[in-house]
Design an enzyme around this catalytic site. Structure first.
Site, PDB file in Angstrom:
ATOM      1  N   LEU A   1       0.894  -1.224   0.011  1.00 31.68           N
ATOM      2  CA  LEU A   1       0.005  -0.014   0.070  1.00 31.68           C
ATOM      3  C   LEU A   1       0.800   1.316   0.053  1.00 31.68           C
ATOM      4  CD1 LEU A   1       0.148   1.649   3.052  1.00 31.68           C
ATOM      5  CD2 LEU A   1      -1.259  -0.302   3.600  1.00 31.68           C
TER       6      LEU A   1
ATOM      7  N   CYS B   1       9.965   4.537   3.423  1.00 26.49           N
ATOM      8  CA  CYS B   1      10.390   3.324   3.214  1.00 26.49           C
ATOM      9  C   CYS B   1      11.174   3.410   1.953  1.00 26.49           C
ATOM     10  CB  CYS B   1       9.034   2.500   2.793  1.00 26.49           C
ATOM     11  SG  CYS B   1       8.231   2.229   4.225  1.00 26.49           S
TER      12      CYS B   1
HETATM   13  P1  NAD Z   1       4.812   2.530  12.320  1.00 27.79           P
HETATM   14  O1  NAD Z   1       6.093   3.020  12.982  1.00 27.79           O
HETATM   15  O2  NAD Z   1       4.029   3.462  11.874  1.00 27.79           O
HETATM   16  O3  NAD Z   1       4.095   1.449  13.084  1.00 27.79           O
HETATM   17  C1  NAD Z   1       4.846   0.370  13.782  1.00 27.79           C
HETATM   18  C2  NAD Z   1       4.159  -0.009  15.179  1.00 27.79           C
HETATM   19  O4  NAD Z   1       4.806  -1.139  15.663  1.00 27.79           O
HETATM   20  C3  NAD Z   1       4.234   1.335  16.192  1.00 27.79           C
HETATM   21  O5  NAD Z   1       3.213   1.745  16.500  1.00 27.79           O
HETATM   22  C4  NAD Z   1       5.093   0.715  17.272  1.00 27.79           C
HETATM   23  O6  NAD Z   1       4.984   0.920  18.493  1.00 27.79           O
HETATM   24  C5  NAD Z   1       4.793  -1.012  17.192  1.00 27.79           C
HETATM   25  N1  NAD Z   1       5.717  -1.905  17.810  1.00 27.79           N
HETATM   26  C6  NAD Z   1       6.865  -1.845  17.843  1.00 27.79           C
HETATM   27  N2  NAD Z   1       7.231  -3.099  18.335  1.00 27.79           N
HETATM   28  C7  NAD Z   1       6.320  -3.581  19.059  1.00 27.79           C
HETATM   29  C8  NAD Z   1       6.159  -4.471  19.919  1.00 27.79           C
HETATM   30  N3  NAD Z   1       7.402  -5.419  20.154  1.00 27.79           N
HETATM   31  N4  NAD Z   1       4.939  -5.030  20.263  1.00 27.79           N
HETATM   32  C9  NAD Z   1       4.090  -4.154  19.974  1.00 27.79           C
HETATM   33  N5  NAD Z   1       4.195  -3.247  19.182  1.00 27.79           N
HETATM   34  C10 NAD Z   1       5.116  -3.003  18.599  1.00 27.79           C
HETATM   35  O7  NAD Z   1       5.503   1.748  10.962  1.00 27.79           O
HETATM   36  P2  NAD Z   1       4.736   1.397   9.568  1.00 27.79           P
HETATM   37  O8  NAD Z   1       4.700   2.581   8.717  1.00 27.79           O
HETATM   38  O9  NAD Z   1       3.373   0.721  10.007  1.00 27.79           O
HETATM   39  O10 NAD Z   1       5.586   0.092   9.045  1.00 27.79           O
HETATM   40  C11 NAD Z   1       5.770  -1.057   9.486  1.00 27.79           C
HETATM   41  C12 NAD Z   1       6.340  -2.070   8.593  1.00 27.79           C
HETATM   42  O11 NAD Z   1       5.687  -1.852   7.238  1.00 27.79           O
HETATM   43  C13 NAD Z   1       7.802  -1.589   8.210  1.00 27.79           C
HETATM   44  O12 NAD Z   1       8.612  -2.515   8.135  1.00 27.79           O
HETATM   45  C14 NAD Z   1       7.627  -0.787   7.061  1.00 27.79           C
HETATM   46  O13 NAD Z   1       8.849  -0.689   6.201  1.00 27.79           O
HETATM   47  C15 NAD Z   1       6.523  -1.570   6.146  1.00 27.79           C
HETATM   48  N6  NAD Z   1       5.564  -0.905   5.269  1.00 27.79           N
HETATM   49  C16 NAD Z   1       5.514   0.555   5.713  1.00 27.79           C
HETATM   50  C17 NAD Z   1       4.528   0.908   4.698  1.00 27.79           C
HETATM   51  C18 NAD Z   1       4.029   2.428   4.856  1.00 27.79           C
HETATM   52  O14 NAD Z   1       3.119   3.053   3.869  1.00 27.79           O
HETATM   53  N7  NAD Z   1       4.215   3.058   5.860  1.00 27.79           N
HETATM   54  C19 NAD Z   1       4.193   0.367   3.286  1.00 27.79           C
HETATM   55  C20 NAD Z   1       4.601  -0.908   3.276  1.00 27.79           C
HETATM   56  C21 NAD Z   1       5.319  -1.586   4.443  1.00 27.79           C
HETATM   57  C1  UGA Z   2       5.783   3.539  -1.421  1.00 26.72           C
HETATM   58  C2  UGA Z   2       5.221   2.614  -2.486  1.00 26.72           C
HETATM   59  O1  UGA Z   2       4.530   3.295  -3.490  1.00 26.72           O
HETATM   60  C3  UGA Z   2       4.431   1.421  -1.975  1.00 26.72           C
HETATM   61  O2  UGA Z   2       4.028   0.298  -2.899  1.00 26.72           O
HETATM   62  C4  UGA Z   2       5.157   0.800  -0.674  1.00 26.72           C
HETATM   63  O3  UGA Z   2       4.082  -0.164  -0.055  1.00 26.72           O
HETATM   64  C5  UGA Z   2       5.610   1.711   0.261  1.00 26.72           C
HETATM   65  O4  UGA Z   2       6.287   2.747  -0.327  1.00 26.72           O
HETATM   66  C6  UGA Z   2       6.099   1.137   1.512  1.00 26.72           C
HETATM   67  O5  UGA Z   2       6.680   0.410   1.419  1.00 26.72           O
HETATM   68  O6  UGA Z   2       6.317   1.966   2.430  1.00 26.72           O
HETATM   69  P1  UGA Z   2       4.607   5.598  -0.153  1.00 26.72           P
HETATM   70  O7  UGA Z   2       5.983   5.670   0.317  1.00 26.72           O
HETATM   71  O8  UGA Z   2       3.557   5.592   0.918  1.00 26.72           O
HETATM   72  O9  UGA Z   2       4.631   4.285  -0.895  1.00 26.72           O
HETATM   73  O10 UGA Z   2       4.058   6.681  -1.222  1.00 26.72           O
HETATM   74  P2  UGA Z   2       4.373   6.935  -2.753  1.00 26.72           P
HETATM   75  O11 UGA Z   2       3.088   7.191  -3.575  1.00 26.72           O
HETATM   76  O12 UGA Z   2       5.248   5.935  -3.220  1.00 26.72           O
HETATM   77  O13 UGA Z   2       5.453   8.310  -3.013  1.00 26.72           O
HETATM   78  C7  UGA Z   2       6.782   7.792  -2.376  1.00 26.72           C
HETATM   79  C8  UGA Z   2       7.547   9.397  -2.726  1.00 26.72           C
HETATM   80  O14 UGA Z   2       7.874   9.513  -4.023  1.00 26.72           O
HETATM   81  C9  UGA Z   2       6.578  10.785  -2.242  1.00 26.72           C
HETATM   82  O15 UGA Z   2       7.445  11.707  -1.710  1.00 26.72           O
HETATM   83  C10 UGA Z   2       5.857  11.112  -3.752  1.00 26.72           C
HETATM   84  O16 UGA Z   2       5.947  12.542  -3.633  1.00 26.72           O
HETATM   85  C11 UGA Z   2       7.221  10.878  -4.595  1.00 26.72           C
HETATM   86  N1  UGA Z   2       7.096  10.467  -5.811  1.00 26.72           N
HETATM   87  C12 UGA Z   2       5.869   9.583  -6.293  1.00 26.72           C
HETATM   88  C13 UGA Z   2       7.417  11.482  -6.943  1.00 26.72           C
HETATM   89  O17 UGA Z   2       8.230  12.169  -6.604  1.00 26.72           O
HETATM   90  N2  UGA Z   2       7.178  11.151  -8.078  1.00 26.72           N
HETATM   91  C14 UGA Z   2       6.063  10.049  -8.498  1.00 26.72           C
HETATM   92  O18 UGA Z   2       5.824   9.973  -9.765  1.00 26.72           O
HETATM   93  C15 UGA Z   2       5.922   9.337  -7.589  1.00 26.72           C
END
Ligand code: NAD
Ligand code: UGA
Length: 467
Positions: free
Chosen positions: A165, A278
């Site tokens: 996502l 990320c």
């Molecule tokens: P986040 O920091 O928003 O959330 C992580 C949560 O885990 C925190 O609220 C923290 O308090 C909790 N936590 C940590 N250790 C814990 C434990 N032992 N027990 C219970 N809770 C605990 O992080 P996020 O953005 O949700 O990302 C989580 C993972 O998903 C990362 O590996 C990230 O790379 C991946 N990811 C993030 C996105 C994104 O859009 N943010 C998208 C795809 C994948």
């Molecule tokens: C990105 C990926 O799109 C997701 O598929 C993935 O799950 C996620 O990282 C993750 O692993 O955390 P996200 O970082 O939420 O999602 O948002 P994006 O839409 O990918 O944008 C990332 C950055 O690139 C932003 O700063 C955005 O402004 C920039 N961007 C995006 C550009 O500068 N140009 C583009 O054409 C697209």
């Protein structure tokens, strides 16, 4: 195939919260409990007025429908684990700040602590699903920890199910994903666990979109997907520098290149630099993995994507200084947008942080406005980015406003750092009247109608467009 009646998600963040809220919505027959050690976060998820801890379009509606029915948020991590048949581990995996691999490797401490907790309190067998983004073969470490620390009657099957996502579109992405990826071992138990998770997603995702692969391929595919998306942005941003120097226009170049069906049109929007929690973290993780595997050329290849992004951010702030007659000392710069992209309140690795830091180094005054980012977050980000400037000094030089119009008042320049749509609809005539002259606009997101602004009287610089 093991029956899944109860799911626990460890980590109520940007991924765990929306992902498991959608699972609860789409699978009313399954009880979903999202647990976290952060009491404030859980309180916000449970708040009566739905002031959720993250801003995400559509999320409130999902939580309103499922919370209290089959969706629960709790700090009782142990109870959540004990009751569950299937556990998502969705904790943070930030870049390590110290020790071996500092600045590159993923910090797996949170994953390990969560895994050890599962082992310590479980009384029954469970499917454990890696949702966090992790380096290749992390599932093996998780299995070793679980097997070494749990009662003999408990068996744990580990799956990899990375999340794709994007913030700002998370609910749509979860409702209609391009694909769901499930990685498992090739053993009969691994396959059965994979089938159990597939059945959950099949409640709303067409089966042909649920891909099943080996565990290590699944883990690596997540890093690869983010690296390739970020690489496209760095490629288009590298070309934007050539456009500015030659008079070519990056939107036209991106349009022409993206029309080739082998390239495709998405993710070719030039910008002031990608941000978010990320892209950089996952590429650095890939760089570290490549170095550990004695593949220095591969490591250097991916490192360049991050270096190009850094270059783009500093190139943009230098352009602001150069254009404002080589000095911004004491000048007022309005920065519109602080989130790393539109439709989120998340500021992690936002390009705006780098810009404000650079403007501080030039002793400028900065006026910030963002429609979603909370003020405490801005102060916390800036304190971290400018460690040598005391917060009291920072708060004299930087002001946060509650509207774009106020932030732009008396400014010499307006910088668009985030592509919030509302910035298009500002009354730019009023902005112009209230600014010092000449009034400059620097559009780091190719968001505004540059010709319209020039007609009003602004001097406009747009990323990737020659003068
Ligand atoms: P986040 O920091 O928003 O959330 C992580 C949560 O885990 C925190 O609220 C923290 O308090 C909790 N936590 C940590 N250790 C814990 C434990 N032992 N027990 C219970 N809770 C605990 O992080 P996020 O953005 O949700 O990302 C989580 C993972 O998903 C990362 O590996 C990230 O790379 C991946 N990811 C993030 C996105 C994104 O859009 N943010 C998208 C795809 C994948
Ligand atoms: C990105 C990926 O799109 C997701 O598929 C993935 O799950 C996620 O990282 C993750 O692993 O955390 P996200 O970082 O939420 O999602 O948002 P994006 O839409 O990918 O944008 C990332 C950055 O690139 C932003 O700063 C955005 O402004 C920039 N961007 C995006 C550009 O500068 N140009 C583009 O054409 C697209």
């Amino acid at each position: 195939m093991p029956a899944v009646n109860k799911i626990c998600c460890i980590g109520a963040g940007y991924v765990g919260g929306p992902t498991c809220a959608v699972i609860a919505l789409k699978c009313p027959h399954i009880q979903v409990t999202i647990v976290d050690i952060n009491q404030t976060r859980i309180d916000a998820w449970n708040s009566e007025d739905y002031k959720l801890p993250i801003y995400e379009p559509g999320l409130e509606g999902v939580v309103r429908e499922a919370r209290g029915r089959n969706l629960f948020f709790s700090t009782d991590v142990d109870k959540g684990i004990q009751e569950a048949d299937l556990i998502f581990v969705s904790v943070n995996t930030p870049t390590k700040k110290s020790g071996v691999g500092a600045g590159f490797a993923a910090d797996l401490n949170y994953v390990e602590l969560a895994t050890r907790r599962i082992a310590a309190v479980s009384h029954s067998s469970k499917i454990v699903v890696e949702k966090s983004t992790v380096p290749c073969r992390t599932a093996e470490s998780m299995r070793t920890i679980l097997e070494a620390n749990s009662p003999a009657e408990c068996r744990f099957d580990i799956l990899s199910n990375p999340e794709f996502l994007a913030e700002g579109t998370a609910i749509n992405d979860l409702f209609a994903p391009d694909r769901v990826l499930v990685g498992s071992l090739e053993t009969p138990e691994g396959k059965a666990a994979c089938d159990a998770l597939t059945e959950i997603y099949a409640n709303w995702v067409p089966r042909e979109r649920i891909l099943t692969v080996g565990l290590w391929s699944s883990e690596l595919s997540k890093l690869a997907a983010n690296a390739m998306l970020a690489q496209r942005i760095s490629s288009i941003n590298a070309l934007s520098a050539i456009c500015e120097a030659t008079g070519a226009c990056i939107d036209e170049v991106a349009y022409a290149v993206g029309k080739d069906s082998r390239v495709g049109p998405s993710f070719l929007r030039a910008s002031v630099g990608f941000g978010g929690s990320c892209f950089q973290k996952d590429i650095l993780n890939l760089v570290y993995l490549s170095e550990c595997l004695h593949l220095p050329e591969v490591a250097n290849y991916w490192r360049q994507v991050v270096l190009m992004n850094e270059y783009q951010k500093t190139r943009f702030s230098k352009k602001v200084v150069d254009t404002l007659f080589n000095t911004i000392t004491g000048k007022n710069i309005a920065v519109l947008g602080f989130a790393f992209k539109a439709d989120t309140g998340d500021t992690r690795e936002s390009a705006a942080i780098s810009l404000v830091r650079d403007f501080q180094a030039e002793n400028a005054n900065v006026n910030i406005y963002d429609p979603q980012v909370v003020h405490e977050q801005i102060w916390s980000d800036l304190s971290e980015a400018c460690p040598t400037i005391p917060l009291t000094t920072l708060q004299k030089r930087v002001k946060i406003f509650s509207s774009a119009l106020e932030a732009c008042k008396n400014a010499e320049a307006v910088v668009i750092a985030t592509e919030w749509r509302e910035f298009r609809d500002i009354d730019w005539n009023v902005v112009y009247l209230n600014m010092k002259k000449p009034a400059f606009v620097f559009d780091g997101r190719i968001l505004l109608d540059a010709d319209k602004l020039r007609n009003i009287g602004f001097k406009v610089t747009v990323i990737g467009r020659g003068e």
